[in-house]
Design a protein around this motif. Structure first.
Motif, PDB file in Angstrom:
ATOM      1  N   SER A  42       0.836  -1.202   0.000  1.00 23.48           N
ATOM      2  CA  SER A  42       0.000   0.000   0.000  1.00 23.48           C
ATOM      3  C   SER A  42       0.870   1.252   0.000  1.00 23.48           C
ATOM      4  N   LEU A  43       0.299   2.357  -0.434  1.00 20.22           N
ATOM      5  CA  LEU A  43       0.962   3.665  -0.434  1.00 20.22           C
ATOM      6  C   LEU A  43       0.190   4.590   0.507  1.00 20.22           C
ATOM      7  N   HIS A  44       0.920   5.439   1.225  1.00 20.52           N
ATOM      8  CA  HIS A  44       0.297   6.257   2.269  1.00 20.52           C
ATOM      9  C   HIS A  44       0.732   7.716   2.177  1.00 20.52           C
ATOM     10  N   THR A  45      -0.145   8.590   2.639  1.00 19.21           N
ATOM     11  CA  THR A  45       0.117  10.029   2.649  1.00 19.21           C
ATOM     12  C   THR A  45       0.657  10.494   3.994  1.00 19.21           C
ATOM     13  N   GLY A  46       0.790   9.602   4.935  1.00 23.86           N
ATOM     14  CA  GLY A  46       1.362   9.850   6.254  1.00 23.86           C
ATOM     15  C   GLY A  46       1.704   8.515   6.872  1.00 23.86           C
ATOM     16  N   SER A  47       2.364   8.543   7.985  1.00 21.34           N
ATOM     17  CA  SER A  47       2.739   7.295   8.648  1.00 21.34           C
ATOM     18  C   SER A  47       1.501   6.587   9.185  1.00 21.34           C
ATOM     19  N   PRO A  48       1.343   5.295   8.859  1.00 16.67           N
ATOM     20  CA  PRO A  48       0.228   4.554   9.435  1.00 16.67           C
ATOM     21  C   PRO A  48       0.456   4.222  10.912  1.00 16.67           C
ATOM     22  N   ALA A  96      -7.814  12.154 -12.035  1.00 14.28           N
ATOM     23  CA  ALA A  96      -8.082  13.558 -11.722  1.00 14.28           C
ATOM     24  C   ALA A  96      -7.601  13.994 -10.340  1.00 14.28           C
ATOM     25  N   THR A  97      -7.755  13.137  -9.324  1.00 12.86           N
ATOM     26  CA  THR A  97      -7.430  13.524  -7.954  1.00 12.86           C
ATOM     27  C   THR A  97      -6.106  12.909  -7.535  1.00 12.86           C
ATOM     28  N   GLY A  98      -5.157  13.742  -7.122  1.00 13.42           N
ATOM     29  CA  GLY A  98      -3.830  13.268  -6.749  1.00 13.42           C
ATOM     30  C   GLY A  98      -3.613  13.240  -5.252  1.00 13.42           C
ATOM     31  N   ALA A  99      -2.358  13.035  -4.859  1.00 13.93           N
ATOM     32  CA  ALA A  99      -1.958  12.980  -3.456  1.00 13.93           C
ATOM     33  C   ALA A  99      -0.441  13.075  -3.374  1.00 13.93           C
ATOM     34  N   THR A 100       0.061  13.370  -2.194  1.00 17.27           N
ATOM     35  CA  THR A 100       1.505  13.328  -1.955  1.00 17.27           C
ATOM     36  C   THR A 100       1.801  12.116  -1.095  1.00 17.27           C
ATOM     37  N   LEU A 101       2.598  11.206  -1.625  1.00 21.45           N
ATOM     38  CA  LEU A 101       2.906   9.945  -0.962  1.00 21.45           C
ATOM     39  C   LEU A 101       4.167  10.088  -0.128  1.00 21.45           C
ATOM     40  N   THR A 102       4.127   9.553   1.095  1.00 14.89           N
ATOM     41  CA  THR A 102       5.269   9.654   2.003  1.00 14.89           C
ATOM     42  C   THR A 102       5.693   8.320   2.607  1.00 14.89           C
ATOM     43  N   HIS A 103       4.795   7.309   2.575  1.00 16.48           N
ATOM     44  CA  HIS A 103       5.063   6.026   3.229  1.00 16.48           C
ATOM     45  C   HIS A 103       4.544   4.868   2.383  1.00 16.48           C
ATOM     46  N   PHE A 104       5.012   3.678   2.701  1.00 16.87           N
ATOM     47  CA  PHE A 104       4.505   2.450   2.084  1.00 16.87           C
ATOM     48  C   PHE A 104       4.206   1.462   3.205  1.00 16.87           C
ATOM     49  N   TYR A 119       5.780  -1.220   7.750  1.00 18.42           N
ATOM     50  CA  TYR A 119       5.616   0.044   7.032  1.00 18.42           C
ATOM     51  C   TYR A 119       6.917   0.819   7.107  1.00 18.42           C
ATOM     52  N   GLY A 120       7.075   1.773   6.196  1.00 15.91           N
ATOM     53  CA  GLY A 120       8.285   2.569   6.185  1.00 15.91           C
ATOM     54  C   GLY A 120       8.084   3.879   5.462  1.00 15.91           C
ATOM     55  N   THR A 121       9.064   4.743   5.590  1.00 18.08           N
ATOM     56  CA  THR A 121       9.050   6.058   4.968  1.00 18.08           C
ATOM     57  C   THR A 121       9.722   5.981   3.602  1.00 18.08           C
ATOM     58  N   LEU A 122       9.134   6.620   2.608  1.00 18.29           N
ATOM     59  CA  LEU A 122       9.767   6.709   1.299  1.00 18.29           C
ATOM     60  C   LEU A 122      11.023   7.572   1.413  1.00 18.29           C
ATOM     61  N   THR A 123      12.011   7.312   0.594  1.00 12.23           N
ATOM     62  CA  THR A 123      13.245   8.102   0.606  1.00 12.23           C
ATOM     63  C   THR A 123      12.942   9.577   0.357  1.00 12.23           C
ATOM     64  N   ALA A 124      12.020   9.836  -0.546  1.00 13.17           N
ATOM     65  CA  ALA A 124      11.555  11.193  -0.830  1.00 13.17           C
ATOM     66  C   ALA A 124      10.053  11.119  -1.082  1.00 13.17           C
ATOM     67  N   SER A 125       9.327  12.155  -0.690  1.00 10.78           N
ATOM     68  CA  SER A 125       7.888  12.162  -0.960  1.00 10.78           C
ATOM     69  C   SER A 125       7.662  12.257  -2.467  1.00 10.78           C
ATOM     70  N   LEU A 126       6.509  11.756  -2.894  1.00  9.13           N
ATOM     71  CA  LEU A 126       6.179  11.755  -4.313  1.00  9.13           C
ATOM     72  C   LEU A 126       4.826  12.423  -4.509  1.00  9.13           C
ATOM     73  N   ALA A 127       4.810  13.539  -5.252  1.00  8.10           N
ATOM     74  CA  ALA A 127       3.557  14.210  -5.587  1.00  8.10           C
ATOM     75  C   ALA A 127       2.960  13.502  -6.796  1.00  8.10           C
ATOM     76  N   ASP A 142      13.269  -1.209  -0.036  1.00  6.52           N
ATOM     77  CA  ASP A 142      14.088  -1.884   0.958  1.00  6.52           C
ATOM     78  C   ASP A 142      13.365  -1.944   2.300  1.00  6.52           C
ATOM     79  N   VAL A 143      13.342  -3.123   2.870  1.00  7.83           N
ATOM     80  CA  VAL A 143      12.752  -3.324   4.203  1.00  7.83           C
ATOM     81  C   VAL A 143      13.851  -3.887   5.091  1.00  7.83           C
ATOM     82  N   SER A 144      14.145  -3.172   6.168  1.00  9.67           N
ATOM     83  CA  SER A 144      15.241  -3.570   7.059  1.00  9.67           C
ATOM     84  C   SER A 144      14.737  -3.827   8.469  1.00  9.67           C
ATOM     85  N   LEU A 145      15.375  -4.752   9.134  1.00  8.73           N
ATOM     86  CA  LEU A 145      15.176  -4.966  10.558  1.00  8.73           C
ATOM     87  C   LEU A 145      16.476  -4.609  11.249  1.00  8.73           C
ATOM     88  N   ASP A 146      16.372  -3.945  12.363  1.00 11.85           N
ATOM     89  CA  ASP A 146      17.578  -3.609  13.109  1.00 11.85           C
ATOM     90  C   ASP A 146      17.243  -3.331  14.554  1.00 11.85           C
TER      91      ASP A 146
END
Length: 146
Positions: A42-48, A96-104, A119-127, A142-146
């Motif tokens: 999934s793609l998100h406009t904020g942190s879930p 027609a309707t867009g969004a700014t994506l910040t998380h996956f 879930y994680g943060t995108l390297t850069a937001s995408l309009a 990339d999904v990392s555990l640490d």
């Protein structure tokens, strides 16, 4: 508490490629699924957030649909404490309707409030606007555990 690098790699292998995580409990360890299934990405406009589900802050741009990726070694590579996608993951082109994506997110359901596993943060937001087609290039998710 922290997990060792070896356990992080084994756990990611189990989650993403359905490979047994040996020697957890006994030599058999944590076994992969009989039928591996998929993650719905999934793609998100904020942190879930840690208490969110797949719909929490999920984008609603026109034509958006979650994309599935099989849990196998054809779709994912696990190296060290990171799993990454082996193939491009493309989403429908925005209408027609867009969004700014910040998380996956990676979850259990094709739509609705499925379980959100990671879930994680995108390297850069995408309009995303009319005509824009969001995607992850091979090796870019990339999904990392640490």
């Amino acid at each position: 508490m922290s997990a060792t690098n070896a356990f992080e790699t084994s756990l990611l292998g189990l989650l993403f490629t359905n490979v047994d995580a040996a020697n957890v409990g006994d030599a058999t360890g944590l076994r992969g699924s009989t039928t591996a299934g998929v993650f719905w990405i999934s793609l998100h406009t904020g942190s879930p957030g840690e208490t969110g589900d797949q719909t929490t802050s999920e984008t609603v741009y026109t034509n958006y649909l979650r994309q599935d990726e099989a849990r196998n070694t054809t779709q994912w590579t696990v190296t060290g404490n990171t799993a990454d996608n082996d193939n491009a993951i493309g989403y429908p082109t925005c209408g027609a309707t867009g969004a700014t994506l910040t998380h996956f997110g990676l979850g259990s359901a094709t739509s609705g409030a499925g379980n959100l596993f990671l879930y994680g943060t995108l390297t850069a937001s995408l309009a995303v606007s009319n005509g824009v087609t969001p995607s992850f290039a091979a090796g870019a998710l990339d999904v990392s555990l640490d």
